[in-house]
Design an enzyme around this catalytic site. Sequence first.
Site, short mmCIF file in Angstrom:
data_model
loop_
_atom_site.label_atom_id
_atom_site.label_comp_id
_atom_site.label_asym_id
_atom_site.label_seq_id
_atom_site.Cartn_x
_atom_site.Cartn_y
_atom_site.Cartn_z
CD GLU A 197 -4.51 4.43 -1.56
OE1 GLU A 197 -4.68 4.88 -0.41
OE2 GLU A 197 -5.39 4.49 -2.44
CG ASP B 183 -1.96 1.10 1.15
OD1 ASP B 183 -2.98 0.88 0.48
OD2 ASP B 183 -1.76 2.17 1.74
CB ILE B 184 1.04 4.20 -2.26
CG1 ILE B 184 1.33 3.30 -3.47
CG2 ILE B 184 1.88 5.47 -2.35
CD1 ILE B 184 1.00 3.93 -4.80
#
Length: 505
Positions: free
Chosen positions: A214, A171-172
Amino acid sequence: MGLLLVNSRGNLMHNSDTNLRRAIGAMVAVSALFVLDYVVSIRYGGPRAGSAVHIAIAALSMITAGILSTLVFALRTRRRLRALSDKLRMIAAGDYTARADISTIDEFGELGRAFNSMVGSLSRARDLLIEKANTDSVTGLANHRYFQERLAVEFSRAARYGSPLSLLMVDIDHFKLFNDMNGHPAGDHALREIATVIAEQVRDVDVAARYGGEEFAILLPETCAAQAEILGERIREAASNRVFEQANPQCARLTVSVGVGEYPSHCSDRASLLRAADGALYTAKMKGRNVVATFDGESGEDPKPDPHKLYVLLHATDLTTIEAIAAAIDAKHGYPSRHSAAIAQLAAEVGERMGLSQEERTSLYVAALLRDVGQIAIPDSVLEKSDALSAEEMGLVEEHPTLGHAIVQKSPYMAAMLPAILHHHERFDGTGYPEGLAGDQIPLAARIIAVVDAYQSMAVDRPYRGKLDACTAQAEIRRLSGTQFDPAVVTAFLAALSDEVKKAA
């Protein structure tokens, strides 16, 4: 004549190879008799030699030969057309390996070459459509649907042969802030860059997919958790070193958090493998982000829903389940029973006074229940601290709406609640967090929750202050009207409180 015959029972037999062969056989026999009779007559000088009869016999033999040739051609044509028809049926059934015979140089050979060219084009078009159907349009990685298909296949294979199967959830970090500062085109570019980082690190047998938003998922066949953690660390490091040229110089870098789950060490089925990796991802987030974390359950034990029941929350569709989860979060944070339910109920009443529809009030109710779900990332030592918070601790507190938004947005059922969850700590004068919105920029549902949450929190004991009585709390709400709170919301809120008092009396 060989194309339509009647058998001994009087049944019509259309276009059958058997009838054609019978017709050809009969004509061959008749022709042979005519020719034999003519040869005998000429050889022995019979009385009919050279007569008109023999001329007619010769003509009939020629006609017979012509008909025979036509029937032979018809039989060959029929056989080739039938073969071509069989190929077409194969293609209709989805077998694009079918190819026509092109060994001859006649019209059938030309037809076969055109047919094969058409099938080749259809096959390429089908492959392209399948690729597009399985590919995320922004990143070029596999999409969520294809990932789920491959997860089912790979998990079945791992279970059958007893081989390990690992899953990375990537996950960003702070991606919404990056998007807001740089715009969605730069955000899409960043997603592609992170996807490139992942694609550069994985093997051909691995399945890298954009799981949603994301978040990315990487399926690693025949890979144990320790090996997967090494890969996760490589991806984390490569992402942190990437410079995003389209971004604002102050926000030109991004980091990722990675969660690792493994079958069979951490789970026994597909769903629990996803839970293990997702739980590890949340652990990485709570450790400060830009971290790789591995599921820490005992070997062979399925990951249970975490203490905050996030997995259940993200799949919940009924208010009873969501209320139970909110109550569990309240209990952990030391709030009294039904604290969040009371906030949600009062918020819905204020929403009704302000003209919200039934659907909008339901979304407001759920958002109020889940407003502080992001506080699971804040250590208890901070939440229970009686002294003033340090700048670092305050930073953790101010991140909880963003984390709550990130958690809830994974649910396919709660998109309408997201703005209120993200912005309920904004202030009417623009000095709130996480984005410093002001006035009508703040979603109405968030402005309502801000007032009700503040009032209800004043009415309970907290580590840093004692509770206030109702009159003092209402006076504080009035004092902050126009600065922290929307005056119109404050008016509707106080009217709703007055109605509650009247009902109680």
